[in-house]
Write a protein that holds these residues in place. Structure first.
Motif, mmCIF file in Angstrom:
data_model
loop_
_atom_site.group_PDB
_atom_site.id
_atom_site.type_symbol
_atom_site.label_atom_id
_atom_site.label_comp_id
_atom_site.label_asym_id
_atom_site.label_seq_id
_atom_site.Cartn_x
_atom_site.Cartn_y
_atom_site.Cartn_z
ATOM 1 N N SER A 1 -42.901 53.272 -8.262
ATOM 2 C CA SER A 1 -41.992 52.689 -9.244
ATOM 3 C C SER A 1 -41.481 51.327 -8.800
ATOM 4 C CB SER A 1 -40.841 53.641 -9.560
ATOM 5 O OG SER A 1 -40.231 54.087 -8.383
ATOM 6 N N ALA B 1 -37.967 65.223 -16.986
ATOM 7 C CA ALA B 1 -36.907 66.066 -16.444
ATOM 8 C C ALA B 1 -35.569 65.357 -16.501
ATOM 9 C CB ALA B 1 -37.242 66.464 -15.017
ATOM 10 N N SER B 2 -35.543 64.117 -15.999
ATOM 11 C CA SER B 2 -34.266 63.459 -15.786
ATOM 12 C C SER B 2 -33.729 62.813 -17.054
ATOM 13 C CB SER B 2 -34.437 62.417 -14.687
ATOM 14 O OG SER B 2 -33.311 61.607 -14.623
ATOM 15 N N THR B 3 -34.554 62.027 -17.716
ATOM 16 C CA THR B 3 -34.043 61.310 -18.878
ATOM 17 C C THR B 3 -34.010 62.205 -20.106
ATOM 18 O OG1 THR B 3 -35.109 59.385 -17.952
ATOM 19 C CG2 THR B 3 -34.251 59.169 -20.177
ATOM 20 N N LEU B 4 -35.058 63.003 -20.277
ATOM 21 C CA LEU B 4 -35.163 63.767 -21.519
ATOM 22 C C LEU B 4 -34.745 65.219 -21.378
ATOM 23 C CD1 LEU B 4 -38.520 62.249 -22.723
ATOM 24 C CD2 LEU B 4 -36.220 61.687 -23.483
ATOM 25 N N GLN B 5 -34.451 65.648 -20.145
ATOM 26 C CA GLN B 5 -33.999 67.024 -19.914
ATOM 27 C C GLN B 5 -34.988 68.054 -20.448
ATOM 28 O OE1 GLN B 5 -30.666 68.055 -18.636
ATOM 29 N NE2 GLN B 5 -30.808 66.014 -17.772
ATOM 30 N N VAL C 1 -41.642 44.960 -16.139
ATOM 31 C CA VAL C 1 -40.908 46.046 -16.765
ATOM 32 C C VAL C 1 -40.398 46.903 -15.610
ATOM 33 C CG1 VAL C 1 -41.021 48.006 -18.325
ATOM 34 C CG2 VAL C 1 -42.441 46.002 -18.757
ATOM 35 N N ALA C 2 -39.116 46.810 -15.334
ATOM 36 C CA ALA C 2 -38.581 47.532 -14.184
ATOM 37 C C ALA C 2 -38.486 49.013 -14.499
ATOM 38 C CB ALA C 2 -37.210 46.979 -13.823
ATOM 39 N N ALA C 3 -38.634 49.827 -13.444
ATOM 40 C CA ALA C 3 -38.575 51.268 -13.639
ATOM 41 C C ALA C 3 -37.132 51.733 -13.791
ATOM 42 C CB ALA C 3 -39.241 51.984 -12.465
ATOM 43 N N TRP D 1 -37.151 70.229 -19.250
ATOM 44 C CA TRP D 1 -37.601 70.862 -18.008
ATOM 45 C C TRP D 1 -38.901 71.637 -18.159
ATOM 46 C CZ3 TRP D 1 -35.717 69.490 -13.428
ATOM 47 C CH2 TRP D 1 -34.509 68.794 -13.417
ATOM 48 N N LEU E 1 -47.366 53.881 -15.697
ATOM 49 C CA LEU E 1 -46.872 55.244 -15.671
ATOM 50 C C LEU E 1 -47.839 56.131 -14.901
ATOM 51 C CD1 LEU E 1 -44.494 56.896 -16.733
ATOM 52 C CD2 LEU E 1 -45.897 57.511 -18.687
ATOM 53 N N TYR F 1 -40.596 62.717 -13.817
ATOM 54 C CA TYR F 1 -39.187 62.358 -13.645
ATOM 55 C C TYR F 1 -38.556 62.044 -14.997
ATOM 56 C CZ TYR F 1 -35.163 59.505 -12.360
ATOM 57 O OH TYR F 1 -33.910 58.985 -12.248
ATOM 58 N N GLN F 2 -39.305 61.286 -15.809
ATOM 59 C CA GLN F 2 -38.842 60.901 -17.134
ATOM 60 C C GLN F 2 -38.516 62.146 -17.967
ATOM 61 O OE1 GLN F 2 -41.791 58.874 -19.554
ATOM 62 N NE2 GLN F 2 -40.755 56.961 -19.102
ATOM 63 N N VAL G 1 -27.932 63.591 -14.500
ATOM 64 C CA VAL G 1 -28.871 64.699 -14.631
ATOM 65 C C VAL G 1 -28.579 65.780 -13.598
ATOM 66 C CG1 VAL G 1 -30.534 63.408 -13.262
ATOM 67 C CG2 VAL G 1 -31.312 65.310 -14.626
ATOM 68 N N GLY H 1 -42.067 49.494 -14.181
ATOM 69 C CA GLY H 1 -41.793 50.487 -15.212
ATOM 70 C C GLY H 1 -42.877 50.622 -16.251
ATOM 71 N N MET I 1 -43.614 59.615 -12.080
ATOM 72 C CA MET I 1 -42.632 58.996 -12.958
ATOM 73 C C MET I 1 -42.583 59.714 -14.314
ATOM 74 S SD MET I 1 -40.325 56.809 -13.680
ATOM 75 C CE MET I 1 -40.217 55.348 -12.684
ATOM 76 N N TYR I 2 -43.736 60.144 -14.792
ATOM 77 C CA TYR I 2 -43.825 60.869 -16.063
ATOM 78 C C TYR I 2 -42.979 62.137 -15.981
ATOM 79 C CZ TYR I 2 -46.330 62.366 -20.332
ATOM 80 O OH TYR I 2 -46.676 62.739 -21.599
#
Lengths: 348, 289, 361
Positions: B230, B248-252, A208-210, B254, B238, B245-246, A70, B235, B242-243
């Motif tokens: 976290s 932005a980082s995983t789903l892009q 459930v690991a983060a 922004w 939530l 981060y998810q 990312v 995981g 973390m929400y």
């Protein structure tokens, strides 16, 4: 004093030349920047890939700048016309994002000596895969006496409250969910069956690991005894004396391509190509199959030995048979909604 | 000549001049990114080309997103309350203790600040784990037969966060309680008040500035503690960081992540404002009725 | 409150207290205070007077001895059950409560309902002439006003004993006298047994029925202001209360209550001796400045004027004696009192034979 002045002069001249001839390559201005991943990846690349590249390129300067996918995408996006990175390394999800955002230069397949030797799944003109990451079953041999053989073993009532998984933030978590869906008749386009199976897994879930890294901690603390896991991560954990074993389930271990890309508008395209060539070469890949790296090769000419041969596959044919590849283009389309569903539904 | 240049009237300007670098840093590294974040959040699509309030509408009309916000604010409240309940007696003890014991208390309170949050969090994993200190102690005492699940639970997370953030609560409390005239407690007692009345009518209202400062700091730290949330929460729990981060980082995504940040920021500011309003009122209307 | 329950007595019976480190704070203190009396505990800082006050209030549990209020030994009672009202040196008003709430605080602790409390607080505030300020906060009041509030607050619980800890120390001199009169008026009205802790001898002598002088944790003397001033039992009392000239000498002849002393500065003097003396004992002779006068004959002792100080109603001369000591002599200022020039040779003598007090050195 003299040296400083001389250096200053050189820099000034270089700058002046670059202004006078905007088309002039920046190649002399900075070394090749390769954004690898942190941790064991960086170590492997520093020890094996970089020396091979130096040899092939006549000692061209190269810098490793390890960061998350990312961050690689964000950095390139921030300076598209003059990117600070020349070579990116990506998991399948981010690779598609990078390609989708037009950050990737096509790999000059026709110039490559090794591209044709890659197994077909590793061939991609937007960026070939020099390595595979493999996800299978991980377990603690001290507590799990009968080694598991199938993903279905995670649902075994004997493992009530002993199973760990990761959420869908990671490639591992998402890929595993797709595989579970496939087992139950689903596909990359429809993972409803997978979610249904997850619902049934709840009594067995201990955690459930983060992120996949947290699974290692959970094994060390005895919090979980069995989980999906990354082959290389488990080898590292095992080397540290943690009682863990890896098996490829009979449904097939999930293989992710780790792809390597030339960044669009890179001033070091030639060198970037040379670095990728080195990564695809049988010499580098062979060295990387050996301990402590144990990285699964993509070049069909590389013989598989040792732990890889024992646990995964002896050769490319067996690898193809035992590995499951997933269609991440399809997966990426719906990943956001899956993550949302996972967020909502998976509470233990 | 030089001394003449700094006329008495220049004092203020001189002072502002000294503050300028900090103000500049603040503007460049806080205001500007915040403005950019806000700008980003005002786009309806993931690549930020279409203007609109869609991201805010999406968050504020989605029961799930609102529940994440609610869970995060609740987590902060639980951690803050626990910190207050555990931290107040420590601060109180510090005020009553002799010099030597005071030093020990301060050291114990400050010690966590000298270790990284990651280290403290991992320590909690070791404590709360299935084979952790608590479970093995309880098992060896024969109090439980199967280990309790504490890691990756809300309760475990609250306790871990409370310990990690404890100094932020205790230090302002020590300052506030230390400022209270010890004669006031004596005066209250001589007027016939027992310990509890003295505490609730005199000491507690007068420690309110410390309580507000401590609660504000602890609250803000607890709800934004991405690492501890976290690692100890896991995981499946939530929370807003973390929400964010998810997204932005995983789903892009922004713009949505930016909108989440802005909404989170506003919610936190509202809570902090509520804290200080309540505190101020408690201080003004400290009626002994 | 006037005409209320009979004022209670206070007895301190052999009170001794050691601090945690073993330091002796007060030693073997006996005090017998009659109901309604005002007592001053007088002494320099560190003499143990505040410790004694805190023992009576119950904040400190004494190491030995008993505190008896009325007929009850109160040693086992915590401060909140002793019914001892205290006015602290810094007043210790609750800063977050209004004046009215401060005064009503003790009543609230006793479960008195709000309306009654308000009324009683108002009555007490009017008594201390602050009836209009009930709604204010302490910080909005002047020092003198705060002190009145503190007094009203202490009186509100109808205490059996009222303790005042250096109550006037923070007030300026003019206000101090007003407040002293005020406190005495209120005390008389309420008829409450009162202890004032102070280091100010004038305050002690003017306000108290009896004064207990403390030094180094010991009770030096307990008596009426006149007894303390005119008949000090120890050298400390004689020098701490009022001003005293100290002259060294040797006993020539001693009787049961007095002695004749040869002074080092020359001359002889006869004086009272609170403690028995024998011939040739080394002694200190105390003579108050107002008990000396200039003489023109050969009696008394010779010296030379060092300095003349006209202090309003009195004139004080400092005289350097032959042995180098200096002595003060104070005269009431009448029409013909004149200041003497420095360096003039003079002779001074006590006004009468019993005015000097002799203590063993």
């Amino acid at each position: 004093m003299m040296i400083d002045r001389r250096r200053l002069l050189t820099s000034a001249l270089t700058l002046g030349a670059m202004h006078a001839f905007p088309g002039l390559s920046y190649a002399d201005a900075r070394p090749l920047v390769f954004a690898t991943f942190t941790g064991s990846w960086e170590e492997a690349h520093k020890a094996v890939l970089v020396p091979a590249f130096r040899k092939a390129s006549g000692d061209a300067p190269v810098v490793l700048d390890p960061m998350l996918s990312v961050d690689q995408i964000a950095k390139v996006n921030a300076a598209k016309s003059n990117p600070p990175i020349d070579v990116m390394l990506h998991d399948p999800g981010p690779a598609l994002v990078a390609i989708g955002q037009d950050l990737v230069e096509p790999f000059p397949v026709e110039n490559s000596a090794y591209y044709k030797d890659l197994i077909p799944e590793a061939q991609d003109p937007n960026g070939p895969a020099p390595f595979f990451q493999v996800v299978g079953l991980t377990y603690n041999p001290d507590t799990v006496k009968t080694p598991p053989t199938s993903w279905a073993d995670l649902w075994n009532p004997d493992y009530k409250g002993r199973v760990g998984i990761t959420n869908l933030n990671s490639t591992l978590g998402t890929g595993w969910l797709v595989e579970v869906a496939r087992m139950h008749g689903g596909s990359e386009a429809n993972v409803d069956a997978g979610f249904k199976a997850l619902e049934a897994l709840k009594p067995n879930l201990a955690a459930v690991a983060a992120n996949p890294g947290a699974l290692a901690t959970l094994y060390q603390q005895g919090q979980i005894d069995i989980s999906p896991g990354n082959f290389n991560a488990i080898q590292i954990l095992k080397a540290r004396g943690v009682p863990v074993e890896f098996v490829a389930p009979k449904e097939g271990a999930i293989a992710f391509k780790t792809t390597i890309h030339i960044v669009k508008n890179s001033p070091n395209k030639e060198l970037a190509f040379k670095l990728i060539e080195a990564a695809l070469s049988p010499e580098v890949q062979t060295t990387l199959t050996e301990p402590p790296y144990l990285i699964v090769p993509t070049n069909a000419k590389v013989a598989m030995t040792g732990e890889i041969a024992k646990v995964l596959a002896k050769d490319t044919d067996e690898l193809k048979k035992k590995f499951v590849f997933q269609d991440w283009k399809t997966i990426n389309q719906q990943r956001a909604s899956w993550i949302e569903k996972f967020n909502r539904d998976i509470k233990i | 000549m030089k001394s003449a240049a700094i006329a008495p009237g220049d004092v203020t300007r001189y002072g502002l001049g000294l503050a300028a670098p900090l103000a500049l840093v603040f503007a460049v590294f806080f205001i500007a990114p915040l403005a950019q974040l806000f700008y980003l959040s005002l786009h309806n699509d993931a690549v930020a080309t279409v203007w609109g309030l869609g991201q805010y509408v999406k968050f504020l009309t989605d029961p799930f997103s609102l529940s994440v916000l609610g869970a995060t604010l609740l987590l902060g409240a639980e951690v803050t309350l626990l910190c207050l309940v555990l931290g107040y007696p420590i601060a109180w003890l510090h005020q009553r203790a002799g010099h030597w014991l005071q030093t020990v208390i301060i050291l114990i309170v400050l010690l966590p600040l000298l270790t990284s949050v990651v280290v403290r969090t991992f320590a909690w994993i070791v404590i709360l784990g299935r084979q952790g200190i608590i479970n093995s102690t309880l098992q060896s005492l024969g109090l439980i037969s199967t280990p309790l699940r504490m890691l990756y639970t809300q309760g475990g997370l609250v306790v871990a966060l409370a310990q990690v953030q404890m100094p932020l609560m205790v230090l302002p409390l020590i300052t506030a309680i230390g400022r209270i005239d010890t004669n006031l407690a004596d005066a209250s007692a001589s007027l016939g008040a027992g310990h509890w009345r003295t505490f609730f009518r005199v000491i507690l209202p007068l420690s309110m500035p410390g309580i507000i400062a401590g609660c504000t700091l602890t609250y803000a730290a607890a709800i934004t503690a991405f690492i501890t949330q976290s690692l100890v929460g896991g995981g499946q729990m939530l929370f807003m960081p973390m929400y964010l981060y998810q997204q932005a980082s995983t789903l892009q995504n922004w713009p949505f992540a930016a909108a989440i940040s802005i909404i989170f920021l506003v919610a936190v500011l509202a809570i902090v404002a509520l804290f200080s309003t309540l505190g101020r009122r408690a201080r003004i209307n400290g009626d002994a009725t | 409150m006037a005409g209320g329950a009979e004022a209670k007595s206070l007895v301190l019976d052999r009170i001794t207290h050691r601090f945690a480190g073993g330091t002796l704070a007060v030693s073997d203190i006996n005090l017998d205070v009659k109901g309604g009396e005002i007592i001053a505990l007088l002494g320099p800082s560190g003499c143990g007077k505040t410790t004694l006050l805190r023992i009576i209030a119950g904040f400190i549990g004494q190491s030995e001895g008993r505190v008896i209020i009325g007929k009850d030994v109160v040693d086992a009672l915590p401060p909140n059950r002793r019914a001892v009202g205290i006015v602290f040196q810094n007043y210790a008003l609750f800063p977050h409560l209004t004046i009215s709430e401060n005064v009503g605080y003790g009543l609230a602790a006793r479960g008195v309902d709000k309306a009654t409390r308000r009324g009683e607080a108002q009555r007490l505030l009017e008594m201390v002439q602050l009836g209009a300020l009930g709604a204010r906060l302490p910080r909005q009041l002047s020092g003198g006003q705060q002190q009145r509030v503190a007094l009203a607050r202490a009186l509100a619980i109808k205490p059996s004993i009222l303790l005042l800890d250096e109550p006037f120390a923070a007030l300026d001199k003019n206000l101090r006298l007003d407040m002293q009169i005020e406190v005495k008026r209120l005390q008389r009205m309420a008829g409450i047994t009162t202890l004032i802790v102070t280091h100010d001898q004038e305050e002690a002598l003017s306000m108290a029925d009896r004064v207990a002088v403390l030094s180094h944790g010991q009770l030096e003397q307990f008596g009426t202001p006149s007894e303390i001033y005119d008949n000090p039992q120890t050298l400390f009392v004689n020098t701490f209360v009022g001003t005293a000239n100290r002259m060294k000498g040797t006993v020539i002849a001693a009787g049961p209550t007095g002695a004749r002393v040869q002074l080092e500065a020359g001359g002889e003097i006869i004086g009272r001796a609170p403690k028995p003396l024998r011939a040739s004992d080394k002694v200190v002779v105390c003579l108050r400045p107002e008990h000396l006068h200039f003489v023109s004959d050969e009696s008394g002792f010779a010296g030379e004027i060092g300095m003349a100080l006209p202090l309003g109603a009195t004139v004080v001369h400092e005289i350097r004696m032959r042995d180098g000591q200096s002595i003060k002599i104070s005269q009431a200022r009448t029409g013909d009192t004149s200041l003497r020039d420095a360096g003039a040779t003079v002779r001074i003598a006590p006004l009468g034979p019993g005015l000097a007090t002799i203590f063993p050195e």
